[in-house]
Scaffold this motif. Structure first.
Motif, short mmCIF file in Angstrom:
data_model
loop_
_atom_site.label_atom_id
_atom_site.label_comp_id
_atom_site.label_asym_id
_atom_site.label_seq_id
_atom_site.Cartn_x
_atom_site.Cartn_y
_atom_site.Cartn_z
N GLY A 1 0.79 -1.21 0.00
CA GLY A 1 0.00 0.00 0.00
C GLY A 1 0.83 1.27 0.00
O GLY A 1 0.28 2.34 -0.19
N ARG A 2 2.12 1.15 0.25
CA ARG A 2 3.02 2.30 0.31
C ARG A 2 2.61 3.26 1.42
O ARG A 2 3.06 4.38 1.48
CB ARG A 2 3.08 3.03 -1.04
N GLU A 3 1.70 2.85 2.25
CA GLU A 3 1.26 3.62 3.41
C GLU A 3 1.23 2.66 4.59
O GLU A 3 1.40 1.45 4.42
CB GLU A 3 -0.14 4.21 3.18
N GLU A 4 0.98 3.18 5.76
CA GLU A 4 0.90 2.31 6.93
C GLU A 4 -0.42 2.51 7.65
O GLU A 4 -1.03 3.58 7.59
CB GLU A 4 2.06 2.59 7.89
N GLY A 5 -0.87 1.44 8.33
CA GLY A 5 -2.04 1.53 9.19
C GLY A 5 -3.29 2.02 8.48
O GLY A 5 -3.60 1.61 7.36
N TYR A 6 -4.01 2.92 9.14
CA TYR A 6 -5.27 3.41 8.61
C TYR A 6 -5.09 4.14 7.27
O TYR A 6 -5.97 4.09 6.40
CB TYR A 6 -5.94 4.35 9.62
N SER A 7 -3.95 4.80 7.09
CA SER A 7 -3.69 5.49 5.81
C SER A 7 -3.68 4.51 4.65
O SER A 7 -4.12 4.83 3.55
CB SER A 7 -2.35 6.24 5.87
N ALA A 8 -3.17 3.30 4.89
CA ALA A 8 -3.17 2.27 3.84
C ALA A 8 -4.60 1.87 3.50
O ALA A 8 -4.94 1.68 2.33
CB ALA A 8 -2.37 1.06 4.30
N LEU A 9 -5.46 1.73 4.52
CA LEU A 9 -6.86 1.40 4.28
C LEU A 9 -7.53 2.50 3.45
O LEU A 9 -8.30 2.21 2.52
CB LEU A 9 -7.60 1.24 5.61
N GLU A 10 -7.23 3.76 3.78
CA GLU A 10 -7.80 4.87 3.01
C GLU A 10 -7.39 4.79 1.54
O GLU A 10 -8.22 4.89 0.64
CB GLU A 10 -7.33 6.20 3.60
N HIS A 11 -6.09 4.63 1.30
CA HIS A 11 -5.59 4.66 -0.07
C HIS A 11 -6.00 3.45 -0.90
O HIS A 11 -6.28 3.58 -2.09
CB HIS A 11 -4.06 4.79 -0.07
N GLU A 12 -6.03 2.28 -0.27
CA GLU A 12 -6.29 1.05 -1.02
C GLU A 12 -7.78 0.71 -1.13
O GLU A 12 -8.18 0.02 -2.06
CB GLU A 12 -5.56 -0.13 -0.38
N VAL A 13 -8.59 1.20 -0.20
CA VAL A 13 -10.00 0.80 -0.19
C VAL A 13 -10.95 2.00 -0.22
O VAL A 13 -11.76 2.14 -1.13
CB VAL A 13 -10.31 -0.09 1.04
N ILE A 14 -10.85 2.88 0.77
CA ILE A 14 -11.84 3.95 0.92
C ILE A 14 -11.78 4.94 -0.25
O ILE A 14 -12.80 5.23 -0.88
CB ILE A 14 -11.65 4.68 2.26
N PHE A 15 -10.59 5.46 -0.55
CA PHE A 15 -10.45 6.45 -1.61
C PHE A 15 -10.71 5.86 -3.00
O PHE A 15 -10.96 6.60 -3.95
CB PHE A 15 -9.06 7.09 -1.59
N ARG A 16 -10.65 4.53 -3.12
CA ARG A 16 -10.90 3.87 -4.41
C ARG A 16 -12.36 3.42 -4.54
O ARG A 16 -12.69 2.66 -5.44
CB ARG A 16 -9.96 2.67 -4.56
N ASP A 17 -13.21 3.90 -3.65
CA ASP A 17 -14.65 3.59 -3.69
C ASP A 17 -14.94 2.10 -3.63
O ASP A 17 -15.86 1.60 -4.28
CB ASP A 17 -15.29 4.18 -4.97
N LEU A 18 -14.17 1.39 -2.82
CA LEU A 18 -14.39 -0.04 -2.65
C LEU A 18 -15.06 -0.38 -1.32
O LEU A 18 -15.57 -1.48 -1.13
CB LEU A 18 -13.05 -0.80 -2.74
N CYS A 19 -15.07 0.57 -0.40
CA CYS A 19 -15.56 0.30 0.96
C CYS A 19 -17.06 0.01 0.95
O CYS A 19 -17.85 0.73 0.34
CB CYS A 19 -15.29 1.50 1.86
N SER A 20 -17.44 -1.06 1.66
CA SER A 20 -18.86 -1.43 1.77
C SER A 20 -19.45 -1.01 3.11
O SER A 20 -20.65 -1.17 3.34
CB SER A 20 -19.02 -2.94 1.61
N GLY A 21 -18.60 -0.49 4.02
CA GLY A 21 -19.09 -0.09 5.34
C GLY A 21 -19.44 -1.26 6.24
O GLY A 21 -20.29 -1.16 7.12
#
Length: 376
Positions: free
Chosen positions: A15-35
């Protein structure tokens, strides 16, 4: 399979990021999050909260668990199916032990529930017979009409106000932490396919630091997608159609309409007007029937006031038979032709087709130019 510290580090690096930032970049910001609520339930520092979407409420220690266990980051359906059912079923509906149309016999349950009240009847049966200690279900926020929230119920009468469908997100999995705090272990969970996928990922890739209660039964609702609360309820229903949410008694989606009930009055809103409020993450989902649940339930394919019920395990089939013998549910056979099983197959095909288009476009958008014509 246990997720090692090395696996977690790989997720960080990829993810080139760590922790929650990785979740943001790989899932949330890419409109993949289902909540679904997985990230909140596995965060050891309790600094993630999920409503419509996750948000960070404190300092992240970069453990990486949120991304590692997110079902939208990676999930092997084949591995999960094989572990659950002993085989990978190539059919559209997944593994099936029993498939029927059913509705509750109890008149109060029929009134409380939707499309025959089967889910409420099943939960009552599980609690009454002490097959589970509690159930995670979707309820409504008392202070915010029709705003969904996950709740933990331990008694049959607590199910009275949880029946029906809301069509907006309820991050059910986050209630596993609440159950653990209360010392509740054996649980039934009601959710939609993405939430069941999230639970299976937690179960299939355990992390030593994450201790959650045992989910004994999963009950999933057929799902074409969920809507953003502010979009569907506040903008479309309340603002555009001048309906006071406090007066609403029921909402349903049938055919090409959103059906809003105010007492005995029915108001039809074209479904196409709601499409703009569909969660972006739902467009990536290919699972209409929830292939990884113990029970899959939905109105599609059944007669009016009945639900289609798929029991995917032998234990689930036995429970259906016992409920029928004890006259808790009324059962009908499903037709093979439309609007029976054929209609369920069709909607599963459409879900898979649409998800493939969206996911292919998303991959193409992030690939370097030489790979743009890649076929897959």
């Amino acid at each position: 399979m246990e997720l090692s510290k090395f696996d977690i580090l790989q997720y960080r690096w990829l993810g080139r990021e760590e922790g929650y930032s990785a979740l943001e970049h790989e899932v949330i910001f890419r409109d993949l999050c289902s909540g679904c609520g997985v990230c909140e339930s596995v965060c050891p520092d309790d600094v993630i909260e999920v409503d419509e979407y996750p948000k960070l409420t404190g300092e992240c220690t970069n453990c990486g668990y949120c991304l590692a266990l997110c079902p939208r980051a990676f999930l092997s359906f084949g591995d999960a199916e094989k572990k659950l059912f002993g085989e990978i079923d190539e059919g559209l509906l997944g593994h099936v032990e029993e498939m029927i149309a059913a509705k509750a016999v109890n008149k109060n349950v029929l009134k409380e529930g939707q499309d025959g009240g089967f889910v409420t009847a099943l939960l009552r049966y599980l609690l009454k017979n002490k097959l589970v200690d509690a159930a995670i279900v979707s309820g409504i926020d008392d202070k915010n009409p029709w705003r969904t929230k996950p709740i933990l119920v331990t008694k049959e009468n607590e199910l009275n106000k949880t029946g029906g469908t809301r069509y907006s997100n309820s991050a059910s999995i986050r209630m596993l932490k609440e159950a653990d705090k209360r010392g509740i272990n054996n649980i039934a969970m009601v959710g939609v396919p993405c939430q069941i996928e999230g639970l299976r990922k937690i179960q299939n890739y355990p992390i030593e630091d994450v201790k959650l209660p045992n989910v004994k039964f999963t009950i999933a609702l057929f799902c074409k997608g969920n809507f953003l609360f502010d979009g569907l309820m506040k903008n479309l229903i309340s603002k555009k159609n001048q309906i006071d949410l406090k007066d609403m008694t029921r909402i349903d989606i049938k055919g090409k309409n959103v059906i809003v009930n105010i007492g005995d009055d029915e108001i039809l809103i074209p479904l196409k007007e709601a499409h703009e409020y569909l969660r972006a993450g739902c467009k990536s989902c290919h699972d209409f029937v929830s292939r990884l649940s113990d029970f899959s339930v939905g109105s599609v394919g059944s007669p009016k006031e009945f639900s289609t019920v798929i029991a995917r395990t032998k234990v689930g089939k036995q429970i259906l038979n016992k409920m029928q013998r004890e006259k808790i549910i009324d059962v009908r056979k499903l037709k093979l032709e439309k609007p029976g099983i054929e209609m369920i197959d069709l909607l599963q095909k459409i879900k898979e087709r649409d998800a493939k288009k969206i996911n292919r476009k998303r991959v193409m958008d992030v690939l370097p130019l030489p790979f743009k014509n890649l076929k897959f």
